[in-house]
Enzyme design. Sequence first.
Site, mmCIF file in Angstrom:
data_model
loop_
_atom_site.group_PDB
_atom_site.id
_atom_site.type_symbol
_atom_site.label_atom_id
_atom_site.label_comp_id
_atom_site.label_asym_id
_atom_site.label_seq_id
_atom_site.Cartn_x
_atom_site.Cartn_y
_atom_site.Cartn_z
ATOM 1 N N LYS A 139 0.980 -1.341 -0.072
ATOM 2 C CA LYS A 139 -0.057 -0.379 0.130
ATOM 3 C C LYS A 139 0.223 1.117 0.110
ATOM 4 O O LYS A 139 2.069 0.762 -0.121
ATOM 5 C CB LYS A 139 -1.346 -0.243 1.234
ATOM 6 C CG LYS A 139 -1.924 -1.282 1.138
ATOM 7 C CD LYS A 139 -2.482 -1.241 -0.069
ATOM 8 C CE LYS A 139 -3.715 -2.198 -0.308
ATOM 9 N NZ LYS A 139 -3.611 -3.954 0.188
HETATM 10 C C1 LIG Z 1 -9.824 -4.279 -0.894
HETATM 11 C C2 LIG Z 1 -8.809 -3.895 0.451
HETATM 12 N N1 LIG Z 1 -9.507 -4.538 1.149
HETATM 13 C C3 LIG Z 1 -8.974 -4.992 2.433
HETATM 14 C C4 LIG Z 1 -7.843 -5.992 2.673
HETATM 15 C C5 LIG Z 1 -7.392 -6.071 3.960
HETATM 16 O O1 LIG Z 1 -6.382 -5.078 4.700
HETATM 17 P P1 LIG Z 1 -5.526 -6.053 5.652
HETATM 18 O O2 LIG Z 1 -4.339 -6.632 4.357
HETATM 19 O O3 LIG Z 1 -4.875 -4.591 6.185
HETATM 20 O O4 LIG Z 1 -5.864 -6.887 6.277
HETATM 21 C C6 LIG Z 1 -7.274 -5.148 1.140
HETATM 22 C C7 LIG Z 1 -5.947 -5.619 1.468
HETATM 23 O O5 LIG Z 1 -5.456 -5.848 0.576
HETATM 24 C C8 LIG Z 1 -7.660 -4.869 -0.182
HETATM 25 O O6 LIG Z 1 -7.328 -5.207 -0.664
#
Ligand SMILES: Cc1ncc(COP(=O)(O)O)c(C=O)c1O
Length: 405
Positions: free
Chosen positions: A202
């Site tokens: 990210k």
């Molecule tokens: C659109 C979206 N929502 C939620 C998440 C979940 O985030 P995390 O990996 O920090 O749990 C991601 C993760 O890559 C994502 O791309």
Amino acid sequence: MTVTPASRDLLALHGGSPVREKFLPYGHQSIDEADIEAVVETLRSDWLTTGPKVAEFEEAFAARTGARYAVSFSSGTAALHATAFTAGLKTGDEAVTTPLSFVATANCVLYQDATPIFADVSADTLNLDPVRAAEAVTSRTRAILPVDYAGHPADLTRILELADRHGLVVIEDASHALGAEYKNNRVGSLAHMTVFSFHPVKHITTGEGGMVTTGNQRFAETLRRFRNHGISSDARQRQAAGQWHYEMVLLGFNYRLSDIACALGIRQLKSLDANLARRREIAARYTAAFRDFPEIIPPAVRDEVNPAWHLYPIRFDPGKLKADRGQVFRALRAENIGVNVHYIPIHRHPYYVERFGDRRGEFPVAENAYDRLISIPMFHGMCDQDVQDVIDAVAKVLSHFRDAS
Ligand SMILES: Cc1ncc(COP(=O)(O)O)c(C=O)c1O
């Protein structure tokens, strides 16, 4: 193998030389010495978790996104779970969302024993289509979960109007969109709750980590409790007040982000503007280069937004190629270009098929996009040569698969 012009033209997949020697991933973090020092300093301090760095990171994040409150979490997924809880989702409730996202977007609804109702996406941005979302609203709907796909903000005005009409909570999954703007407003300051992720691919990273921003004080308070076992105060507050007493007021989890991670987050946030600028520069170079490729549909950008470019997903026009997406994908990988696909539509995952039946064909825009999508490398640490290598590899692969007829 000797690299001759001929072996360079031959696809690496067929034994030719790849466009580059070293594999280029589709996303990667950037960590500098100041980041490392900040983490080491915290390791030497009194607080490893829920200390001063958590509050400092949350305050800096709220200021950067233009939100009133920011509450940190151990991941974007934990943050989504907390928003689903805070929106009051429970057994029998429904939340309308997009099928074209990472599974965590819809899973958070299931965590609350509620049902995600998918609605198709708009053909240009691949974001939740407000018209389809409106059709999906029933008397059981309690929330709408748009995703800012690839970093392009969702159609927030229309989604917020829809939510207003039906008394729904809007949870914007902005995991891709830190730093994006919608009608000159910062993402994070618009929806009832906005979720961010700090996974290493990210815009900024804390290793694992997430954040929710909100303008609603009651939501902020519930979010804070939910991430700390449902307890109404944290250890640092009790120490400051010289108190031992605490009360558990709701069933929460341990979803806290550590001081170690927040120390990294504070540092990383300082690089956000530079990271965004670089991502926008790379996107502009790709878009300019792909103008000469009729087989490629580059990502659309609507007038009212300034995207954050988490991803650069291109779509191929299958009618203009002698190959399908899988062949193009494998050919680019062989050239050492780390392509990826975002996303397998959520309703097509075996768990969802088993639980909700085979819904294939019900969301034609998302499914058609899925068959053609490839995300090419996009991260702020890419140098100019990396960008050129991607463009050269795409040109090489397309010229091989171009339908000359
Ligand atoms: C659109 C979206 N929502 C939620 C998440 C979940 O985030 P995390 O990996 O920090 O749990 C991601 C993760 O890559 C994502 O791309």
